[in-house]
Design an enzyme around this catalytic site. Structure first.
Site, PDB file in Angstrom:
ATOM      1  N   ASP A  41       0.831  -1.226   0.000  1.00  0.00           N
ATOM      2  CA  ASP A  41       0.000   0.000   0.000  1.00  0.00           C
ATOM      3  C   ASP A  41       0.856   1.263   0.000  1.00  0.00           C
ATOM      4  OD1 ASP A  41       0.731  -0.337   2.714  1.00  0.00           O
ATOM      5  OD2 ASP A  41      -1.293   0.038   3.490  1.00  0.00           O
ATOM      6  N   ASP A 184      -5.499  -0.584   5.516  1.00  0.00           N
ATOM      7  CA  ASP A 184      -6.360  -1.053   6.606  1.00  0.00           C
ATOM      8  C   ASP A 184      -7.525  -0.097   6.813  1.00  0.00           C
ATOM      9  OD1 ASP A 184      -4.225  -2.738   6.776  1.00  0.00           O
ATOM     10  OD2 ASP A 184      -3.519  -2.023   8.715  1.00  0.00           O
TER      11      ASP A 184
HETATM   12  C1  GLA Z   1       0.412  -2.685   8.353  1.00  0.00           C
HETATM   13  C2  GLA Z   1       0.097  -1.289   7.841  1.00  0.00           C
HETATM   14  C3  GLA Z   1      -0.568  -1.348   6.471  1.00  0.00           C
HETATM   15  C4  GLA Z   1       0.240  -2.205   5.501  1.00  0.00           C
HETATM   16  C5  GLA Z   1       0.574  -3.553   6.152  1.00  0.00           C
HETATM   17  C6  GLA Z   1       1.501  -4.387   5.310  1.00  0.00           C
HETATM   18  O1  GLA Z   1      -0.769  -3.390   8.643  1.00  0.00           O
HETATM   19  O2  GLA Z   1      -0.760  -0.634   8.741  1.00  0.00           O
HETATM   20  O3  GLA Z   1      -0.747  -0.049   5.962  1.00  0.00           O
HETATM   21  O4  GLA Z   1       1.388  -1.527   5.101  1.00  0.00           O
HETATM   22  O5  GLA Z   1       1.174  -3.406   7.420  1.00  0.00           O
HETATM   23  O6  GLA Z   1       0.900  -4.755   4.127  1.00  0.00           O
END
Ligand code: GLA
Length: 394
Positions: A41, A184
């Site tokens: 992301d 997320d």
């Molecule tokens: C965490 C971060 C997300 C993403 C994931 C890995 O959950 O909060 O934004 O980068 O790691 O995919």
């Protein structure tokens, strides 16, 4: 009483205990599990998360008539005793970080709303949740999005999913100190029940992908938690940015495997491996979306196996016991589904997307692992639910 009713009752009771009156309204935001597109992301790529039936619930209402009308008051029911779990701050003065981490999630959201030009009216809120904390199931995103939605509803802001997600992300980036991406928060804000969310993290365009009815989403919590997750996470992000800089592109999304190999001269081998993961992982998102919609478990098995190896070997965010458990489950599943590390890594959870009937194979593999492991793992199947929304109490 079902799970959600119990949670609402807890938020209501906590509000009543803290403030002596009944809350007037409720909102909810779900936790999230990512099916594919890990550490992608913040590289502007594509991801495929889905919201799960675990939520943060906010009970809220108007400020106390006795206290100053400019106060924002919050109580977090899962964050310690009544004293440490309470916070209040002045909405007129500049908002400063609080003493506890959870307070910064609330203060950060209110401040971020201000930075987006939205004025939050004084209010009181009680937050309760059942998203496991620190397991990679986005408890922070659920918390932040739920707080942002409660502020929006109370202050008549009518904010859409994208703004709620951006506000919650900004709060984490600037107030909590985690350089997380937007995945997320977007999944918590914009998911559709029984679907995963195919999200372009550059444009925020998103498309719900139906999850075939033959498939179950199972999360296997390894029980492992590594401290310093945030600093390790921020370090990975910096490594990706260094590679983008080496290639003179905005983000790793702008590379493909051929460009990466062609320009790898002079690139540190560790940075090369990090980029190889990201570039390959972005390419794995589409086949997983197709397999999810069609119920193609053999394709899920193949692509998720590759994804796990890439996270472990190239991105180096797994741990040996997690690799062993992933291999055991993959072997037990065969062509009946896939399994891989999900979330930031450094501990946390595996996700399996597999035929419903394969549930016992997963349970057996976990039991075999637990017979010799220091920490027992636990498998749980979740229902993909819809994103953040006000709760209508009938
Ligand atoms: C965490 C971060 C997300 C993403 C994931 C890995 O959950 O909060 O934004 O980068 O790691 O995919």
């Amino acid at each position: 009483m079902d799970r959600r009713e119990r949670l609402i009752a807890r938020a209501r009771q906590g509000y009543r205990l803290a403030f002596g009156v009944e809350p007037t309204r409720f909102v909810a935001a779900p936790g999230v599990v990512n099916l594919i597109g890990e550490h992608v992301d913040y590289n502007d790529g594509y991801v495929l998360p889905c919201a799960i039936d675990r939520e943060a619930i906010v009970a809220f209402g108007p400020p106390s008539p006795e206290t100053k009308q400019k106060l924002f008051e919050a109580v977090a029911l899962d964050m310690g005793d009544m004293a440490s779990a309470r916070d209040s701050f002045d909405l007129v003065a500049p908002i400063r970080p609080g003493e506890n981490n959870w307070q910064n999630h609330v203060r950060g959201v209110v401040q971020a709303l201000g930075r987006y030009g939205h004025r939050v009216r004084p209010m009181r809120m009680a937050i309760a949740g059942d998203v496991p904390i620190g397991a990679g199931l986005s408890s922070s995103a659920a918390f932040g999005v739920a707080v942002a939605l409660a502020c929006s509803e109370h202050s008549g802001l009518s904010l859409g999913a994208e703004t709620l997600a951006k506000v919650a992300q900004l709060a984490e980036n600037d107030f909590v100190g985690c350089a997380c991406g937007i995945m997320d928060q977007m999944a918590s804000a914009a998911s559709v029940a029984d679907h995963a969310l195919l999200l372009d993290c550059r444009t925020l365009q998103h498309l719900p992908i139906p999850i075939h009815s033959s498939l179950a989403i199972t999360v296997i919590d390894t029980g492992l938690r590594r401290s310093l997750t945030e600093s390790a996470f921020n370090h990975r992000r910096a490594e990706c940015e260094a590679v983008a800089q080496h290639f003179g592109v905005k983000a790793l999304r702008d590379l493909d495997a051929a460009k990466l190999e062609a320009g790898a001269a002079g690139l540190d081998p560790v940075l090369h491996a990090r980029a190889r993961h990201v570039v390959g992982e972005i390419e794995r998102v589409e086949p997983v979306a197709v397999a999810l919609a069609r119920g193609d478990t053999a394709l899920l098995a193949e692509v998720m196996r590759e994804a796990h190896l890439s996270l472990s070997l190239d991105f180096d965010v797994s741990l040996p016991p997690i690799d062993q458990l992933a291999a055991l489950i993959a072997e037990a599943l065969g062509d009946a589904g896939g399994v891989r590390l999900t979330g930031a890594g450094f501990g946390g959870c595996l996700v399996a997307v597999a035929a419903h009937e394969a549930g016992t194979a997963i349970d057996d593999a976990v039991a075999r692992h637990n017979a010799t492991a220091d920490l027992p793992a636990r498998a749980e199947t979740f229902k993909p639910i819809s994103g953040a929304a006000p709760i209508v109490i009938g």
